[in-house]
Design a protein around this motif. Structure first.
Motif, PDB file in Angstrom:
ATOM      1  N   SER A  92       0.787  -1.154   0.006  1.00  0.00           N
ATOM      2  CA  SER A  92       0.079  -0.106   0.071  1.00  0.00           C
ATOM      3  C   SER A  92       0.744   1.318   0.155  1.00  0.00           C
ATOM      4  O   SER A  92       0.211   2.312  -0.329  1.00  0.00           O
ATOM      5  CB  SER A  92      -0.945  -0.146   1.169  1.00  0.00           C
ATOM      6  N   GLN A  93       2.031   1.245   0.441  1.00  0.00           N
ATOM      7  CA  GLN A  93       3.107   2.337   0.516  1.00  0.00           C
ATOM      8  C   GLN A  93       3.270   2.950  -0.853  1.00  0.00           C
ATOM      9  O   GLN A  93       3.487   4.044  -1.024  1.00  0.00           O
ATOM     10  CB  GLN A  93       4.309   2.074   1.121  1.00  0.00           C
TER      11      GLN A  93
ATOM     12  N   GLU B  52       1.027   2.758  -3.387  1.00  0.00           N
ATOM     13  CA  GLU B  52      -0.310   2.669  -4.106  1.00  0.00           C
ATOM     14  C   GLU B  52      -0.505   3.812  -5.335  1.00  0.00           C
ATOM     15  O   GLU B  52      -0.942   3.412  -6.076  1.00  0.00           O
ATOM     16  CB  GLU B  52      -1.488   2.985  -3.096  1.00  0.00           C
ATOM     17  N   TRP B  53       0.154   4.542  -5.033  1.00  0.00           N
ATOM     18  CA  TRP B  53       0.181   5.811  -6.111  1.00  0.00           C
ATOM     19  C   TRP B  53       0.743   5.307  -7.178  1.00  0.00           C
ATOM     20  O   TRP B  53       0.395   5.454  -8.482  1.00  0.00           O
ATOM     21  CB  TRP B  53       0.667   7.236  -5.720  1.00  0.00           C
TER      22      TRP B  53
ATOM     23  N   ARG C 118      -6.800  -5.951   1.544  1.00  0.00           N
ATOM     24  CA  ARG C 118      -8.089  -5.349   1.718  1.00  0.00           C
ATOM     25  C   ARG C 118      -7.989  -3.899   0.820  1.00  0.00           C
ATOM     26  O   ARG C 118      -8.906  -3.721   0.218  1.00  0.00           O
ATOM     27  CB  ARG C 118      -8.141  -4.869   3.371  1.00  0.00           C
ATOM     28  N   ASN C 119      -6.858  -3.277   0.942  1.00  0.00           N
ATOM     29  CA  ASN C 119      -6.744  -2.003   0.106  1.00  0.00           C
ATOM     30  C   ASN C 119      -6.837  -2.133  -1.350  1.00  0.00           C
ATOM     31  O   ASN C 119      -7.368  -1.516  -2.157  1.00  0.00           O
ATOM     32  CB  ASN C 119      -5.664  -1.374   0.408  1.00  0.00           C
TER      33      ASN C 119
ATOM     34  N   ASP D 136     -10.449  -2.950  -2.108  1.00  0.00           N
ATOM     35  CA  ASP D 136     -11.280  -1.617  -2.324  1.00  0.00           C
ATOM     36  C   ASP D 136     -11.115  -0.822  -3.416  1.00  0.00           C
ATOM     37  O   ASP D 136     -11.656   0.197  -4.042  1.00  0.00           O
ATOM     38  CB  ASP D 136     -10.708  -0.680  -1.029  1.00  0.00           C
ATOM     39  N   LEU D 137      -9.507  -0.960  -4.187  1.00  0.00           N
ATOM     40  CA  LEU D 137      -9.455  -0.261  -5.183  1.00  0.00           C
ATOM     41  C   LEU D 137     -10.152  -0.573  -6.473  1.00  0.00           C
ATOM     42  O   LEU D 137     -10.082  -0.093  -7.503  1.00  0.00           O
ATOM     43  CB  LEU D 137      -7.766  -0.372  -5.626  1.00  0.00           C
TER      44      LEU D 137
ATOM     45  N   ASP E  26      -0.440  10.312   0.628  1.00  0.00           N
ATOM     46  CA  ASP E  26      -0.205   8.992   1.410  1.00  0.00           C
ATOM     47  C   ASP E  26      -0.283   9.370   2.841  1.00  0.00           C
ATOM     48  O   ASP E  26      -0.113  10.506   3.446  1.00  0.00           O
ATOM     49  CB  ASP E  26       1.238   8.704   0.931  1.00  0.00           C
TER      50      ASP E  26
ATOM     51  N   ASN F 274       0.311   3.730   4.873  1.00  0.00           N
ATOM     52  CA  ASN F 274      -0.962   3.617   3.884  1.00  0.00           C
ATOM     53  C   ASN F 274      -1.680   2.376   4.268  1.00  0.00           C
ATOM     54  O   ASN F 274      -2.493   1.473   3.537  1.00  0.00           O
ATOM     55  CB  ASN F 274      -0.741   3.490   2.306  1.00  0.00           C
TER      56      ASN F 274
ATOM     57  N   ASP G 194      -4.270   2.573   6.380  1.00  0.00           N
ATOM     58  CA  ASP G 194      -5.787   2.944   6.020  1.00  0.00           C
ATOM     59  C   ASP G 194      -5.624   3.399   4.456  1.00  0.00           C
ATOM     60  O   ASP G 194      -4.677   3.977   4.036  1.00  0.00           O
ATOM     61  CB  ASP G 194      -6.090   4.079   6.853  1.00  0.00           C
ATOM     62  N   PRO G 195      -6.818   3.188   3.709  1.00  0.00           N
ATOM     63  CA  PRO G 195      -7.045   3.824   2.463  1.00  0.00           C
ATOM     64  C   PRO G 195      -6.907   5.127   2.413  1.00  0.00           C
ATOM     65  O   PRO G 195      -7.394   6.083   3.042  1.00  0.00           O
ATOM     66  CB  PRO G 195      -8.207   3.250   1.959  1.00  0.00           C
ATOM     67  N   ASN G 196      -6.163   5.881   1.363  1.00  0.00           N
ATOM     68  CA  ASN G 196      -6.142   7.316   0.801  1.00  0.00           C
ATOM     69  C   ASN G 196      -6.574   7.473  -0.195  1.00  0.00           C
ATOM     70  O   ASN G 196      -6.891   8.845  -0.387  1.00  0.00           O
ATOM     71  CB  ASN G 196      -4.593   7.576   1.164  1.00  0.00           C
ATOM     72  N   THR G 197      -7.068   6.567  -1.253  1.00  0.00           N
ATOM     73  CA  THR G 197      -7.583   6.798  -2.226  1.00  0.00           C
ATOM     74  C   THR G 197      -9.036   6.124  -2.609  1.00  0.00           C
ATOM     75  O   THR G 197      -9.614   6.550  -3.227  1.00  0.00           O
ATOM     76  CB  THR G 197      -6.748   6.615  -3.485  1.00  0.00           C
ATOM     77  N   SER G 198      -9.028   4.765  -1.922  1.00  0.00           N
ATOM     78  CA  SER G 198      -9.887   3.881  -2.405  1.00  0.00           C
ATOM     79  C   SER G 198     -11.260   4.616  -2.054  1.00  0.00           C
ATOM     80  O   SER G 198     -12.227   4.503  -2.857  1.00  0.00           O
ATOM     81  CB  SER G 198      -9.881   2.449  -1.894  1.00  0.00           C
TER      82      SER G 198
ATOM     83  N   ILE H 154     -12.191   7.067  -4.795  1.00  0.00           N
ATOM     84  CA  ILE H 154     -12.595   6.162  -6.027  1.00  0.00           C
ATOM     85  C   ILE H 154     -14.100   5.581  -5.950  1.00  0.00           C
ATOM     86  O   ILE H 154     -14.937   5.892  -6.908  1.00  0.00           O
ATOM     87  CB  ILE H 154     -11.678   4.892  -6.321  1.00  0.00           C
ATOM     88  N   ARG H 155     -14.386   5.075  -4.693  1.00  0.00           N
ATOM     89  CA  ARG H 155     -15.430   4.527  -4.588  1.00  0.00           C
ATOM     90  C   ARG H 155     -16.801   5.554  -4.607  1.00  0.00           C
ATOM     91  O   ARG H 155     -17.819   5.562  -5.054  1.00  0.00           O
ATOM     92  CB  ARG H 155     -15.668   3.789  -3.202  1.00  0.00           C
TER      93      ARG H 155
ATOM     94  N   PHE I  10     -10.689  13.868  -7.685  1.00  0.00           N
ATOM     95  CA  PHE I  10      -9.884  14.021  -6.770  1.00  0.00           C
ATOM     96  C   PHE I  10      -8.254  13.896  -7.399  1.00  0.00           C
ATOM     97  O   PHE I  10      -8.190  13.513  -8.553  1.00  0.00           O
ATOM     98  CB  PHE I  10      -9.889  13.044  -5.602  1.00  0.00           C
TER      99      PHE I  10
ATOM    100  N   HIS J 234      -3.786  13.582  -6.408  1.00  0.00           N
ATOM    101  CA  HIS J 234      -2.904  13.222  -5.302  1.00  0.00           C
ATOM    102  C   HIS J 234      -1.766  13.998  -5.265  1.00  0.00           C
ATOM    103  O   HIS J 234      -1.443  14.399  -6.456  1.00  0.00           O
ATOM    104  CB  HIS J 234      -2.713  11.616  -5.650  1.00  0.00           C
TER     105      HIS J 234
END
Lengths: 314, 388
Positions: A223-224, A226-227, A254-255, A258-259, B37, B41, B43-47, B50-51, B56, B58
């Motif tokens: 996740s780090q 992710e971008w 999980r992340n 979610d994406l 970020d 991460n 915890d989600p920072n974009t999902s 997106i949902r 947005f 970044h």
């Protein structure tokens, strides 16, 4: 000379040197954690458990933290700005991880023992070994990958340890400007990957229902990055017949879910054992613990070099 | 019309600010979220963005090159004594994250040239940096009251006094909050009382049974919720208290929902959930929906306690260890305190047989929660438009 061996983290390399120390003279072994204590016991080492109470009062903890870090020792501005470091870093970052009274009591307990020379893990994951090394003669043993951005950033001044036992010449090269005596010890925790042979590759592909001739990339999702992942995935999907994505940790799984990244030629896999099916592994930052065990060629796509991948790989 | 960016690094930022974003868009402004970020991460920072299908960007889109390490290594070399008490891994990562934000936000503002920037509150890591960068570039920026203002947080850490260092405006809930901020040294001209805007949608008439049903509860049975503050900050033994509550509800036939603070570890929440699933339901749903579905809310010194009172639901402060509750609302006469041996009080409250003095409650709400007319978002947007 009595030697203290501090197991603030467990590692085979440290264990091996601990045995050597026990054989060579008076030694006191200590640990901070029940799990590590049991593990040491299973290896026939009786360590002294240092267990200290946590903070009894949150008001007291907050006050102590404020004295130490608001602004306390953080009374400086970020370079080139008039923004106080403490106003950014203290409340919404360091206070989460502040070990408070516990770290102080662990330090006091260790300093209260009778020892002249210390042996500790070379790790970014506990402050006490660093603190005692500033006050007594302490050697450190590599227990984690050093070629990471976190380590590189941390190397802003010389390390306080008198001797270092590292896993490879490459690690010695990495620390050469920050340490004195360095020796290579057995990298018991960190074996390099054995290249995949043709049969294994075919077998792995068969299990996944992928043809021998298809092009396959295995993308490690942490996740780090992710971008970088989001920015690069469309290109990867275009370039390969099959894209396998492996989420590194449970929260990454999980992340990733979610994406909403799935379908088409993308497949989420549960295990890195499918690495054998890939032509190439793709990751988005250079981190030795991700790179070294690989069994097929690996490519690091550090788009903006924010993970210092080129420098770490040098 | 203005070009507005809202910082939304975490799920609750969007939950709290989205109504404002929508109203601003309705009025013709361009509103885009900006995220960053969040160290590891986890915890989600974009999902969530997106949902939600909201526009947005970044911060890393604006980081042109790896030019943050100079700032990071300089700061790391100056940390001093804090390094004795925090793992170097976290020191190193946080400092680099801050350095990336400093450069990223600076470039973002230069490139996007916003007319206005919003953030939930200035005590969060990212928005303070963003507000600083805005102040350097003379771009107006506004933030909101962080949550319940605790005297202790001000006494121990001075949290309120650093709530608007760089923000042009701080929009707060009530006159009492405004007074607290002034007392803490925030200039009066920065403060505006608007009410709690994220509650507006929840102050409209609703069908309680329907909300219960939507959350998966039996609409025809009474529901109570136990909304815990961060367990590391629970006053008393949270495990004992949770166990006692679960047992009581299990043997009294009422429905019980339990919700942990959003910062609790997900695996830990799942573990607790598995251990008590027969008698209670651990939920991760929107807390305001859960409050509305409930006939009683149990909590302690948390923003959810204020939200409960705002939505007109009876509040109980749990103190089963007789430990005392920080800045107790029971002492102010607007909640009921339940101490050791008093669990049966819950029955009377749930069934509406006892309650709080309504006159006292209204007075308290006016002073401490601010206007509850469902128009706080309008007042916020009007104030923001004045900044454009």
């Amino acid at each position: 000379m009595r030697t203290l061996v501090l197991f603030s983290a467990f590692s085979n390399s440290l264990l091996s040197l601990c045995y050597d120390t026990l054989d060579s003279g008076p030694t006191v072994v200590v640990d901070f954690d029940d799990e590590i204590h049991s593990k040491l016991k299973s290896f026939g080492i009786s360590s002294i458990p240092i267990r200290v109470p946590g903070d009894s009062s949150w008001a007291k903890r907050d006050t102590e933290f404020a004295n130490l870090a608001m602004p306390g020792s953080l009374d400086f501005n970020f370079k080139g700005t008039s923004l106080s470091a403490w106003k950014v870093l203290s409340l919404d970052r360091f206070s989460f991880w502040y070990r408070g009274r516990q770290a102080q009591l662990q330090y006091e307990a260790i300093m209260g023992l009778d020892w002249e020379r210390g042996l500790v893990p070379l790790s970014l994951h506990h402050p006490v070994p660093w603190r005692i090394a500033r006050e007594r003669q302490v050697m450190a043993v590599q227990v984690e990958a050093l070629r990471t951005r976190a380590w590189r950033d941390w190397l802003s001044k010389p390390l306080p340890f008198t001797k270092l036992f590292l896993w490879s010449q490459r690690d010695i090269d990495f620390l050469k400007n920050f340490a004195g005596e360095m020796y290579i010890c057995e990298a018991g925790d960190f074996p390099a990957g054995v290249p995949v042979d043709k049969n294994e590759r075919l077998e792995a592909r068969k299990m996944l229902g992928i043809s021998e001739f298809a092009t396959v990339a295995l993308v490690i999702f942490d996740s780090q990055t992710e971008w970088e992942f989001r920015s690069t995935l469309p290109e990867i999907v275009q370039a390969y017949n099959h894209v396998l994505i492996f989420p590194l940790q449970p929260h990454d799984r999980r992340n990733l879910s979610d994406l909403g990244v799935f379908g088409g030629n993308i497949r989420i896999i549960e295990s890195m054992s499918f690495e054998a099916a890939a032509d190439e592994v793709i990751t988005f930052r250079y981190e030795e613990s991700l790179i070294r065990p690989r069994r097929v060629p690996i490519r690091v796509v550090d788009l903006k070099q924010r993970w210092d991948s080129n420098l770490l790989n040098g | 019309m203005g070009k507005i960016f809202i910082f939304a690094g975490r799920v609750h930022h969007v939950e709290r600010l989205n109504a404002i974003a929508e109203l601003l868009r309705l009025k013709g402004h361009t509103v885009t979220y900006i995220t960053a970020d969040n160290y590891l991460n986890i915890d989600p920072n974009t999902s969530h963005l997106i949902r939600s299908n909201v526009p947005f960007t970044h911060i890393l889109n604006y980081l042109s090159a790896n030019n943050s390490n100079g700032i990071a290594s300089d700061a790391l070399s100056k940390l001093g004594e804090i390094a004795d008490c925090v793992d170097p891994f976290y020191l190193s990562g946080s400092v680099r994250e801050a350095a990336e934000c400093l450069i990223g936000f600076e470039h973002f503002l230069i490139q996007e040239k916003p007319d206005l920037v919003l953030g939930l509150h200035e005590n969060n890591f990212w928005y303070r940096i963003l507000a600083y960068c805005c102040s350097v570039q003379n771009i107006p920026c506004a933030c909101f009251q962080e949550g319940l203002l605790r005297l202790r947080d001000e006494t121990t850490q001075g949290k309120q006094s650093i709530s608007a260092d760089y923000s042009t405006k701080l929009l707060c809930w009530s006159d009492a909050a405004r007074e607290s901020y002034i007392k803490a040294g925030i200039p009066e001209e920065k403060l505006v009382v608007t009410g709690i805007s994220h509650l507006d949608a929840y102050l409209q008439p609703y069908n309680k049974q329907q909300v219960k049903y939507n959350l998966g509860f039996d609409p025809n049975r009474l529901l109570a919720s136990f909304l815990l503050p961060q367990i590391s900050r629970y006053d008393g033994d949270w495990q004992f208290q949770l166990g006692t509550v679960v047992e009581w509800f299990g043997s009294n036939g009422y429905q019980l929902a339990i919700k942990f603070h959003p910062f609790e570890n997900e695996q830990f929440v799942e573990q607790v959930s598995r251990s008590i699933y027969k008698s209670a339901k651990v939920v991760t749903t929107n807390v305001l929906d859960l409050i509305r579905a409930s006939s009683l809310v149990m909590s302690q010194h948390s923003t959810v306690a204020i939200e409960t009172l705002a939505l007109g639901i009876p509040l109980v402060e749990m103190d089963l260890n007789n430990f005392g509750v920080l800045e107790s609302l029971s002492e102010q006469g607007v909640a009921t305190l339940i101490r050791s041996g008093e669990m049966n009080k819950l029955k009377d409250i749930l069934e509406g047989k006892v309650g709080i003095d309504p006159v006292k409650l209204v007075q308290w709400k006016n002073q401490n929660i601010g206007p509850l007319d469902g128009h706080s978002t309008d007042r916020v947007v009007a104030e923001l438009e004045r900044l454009l």
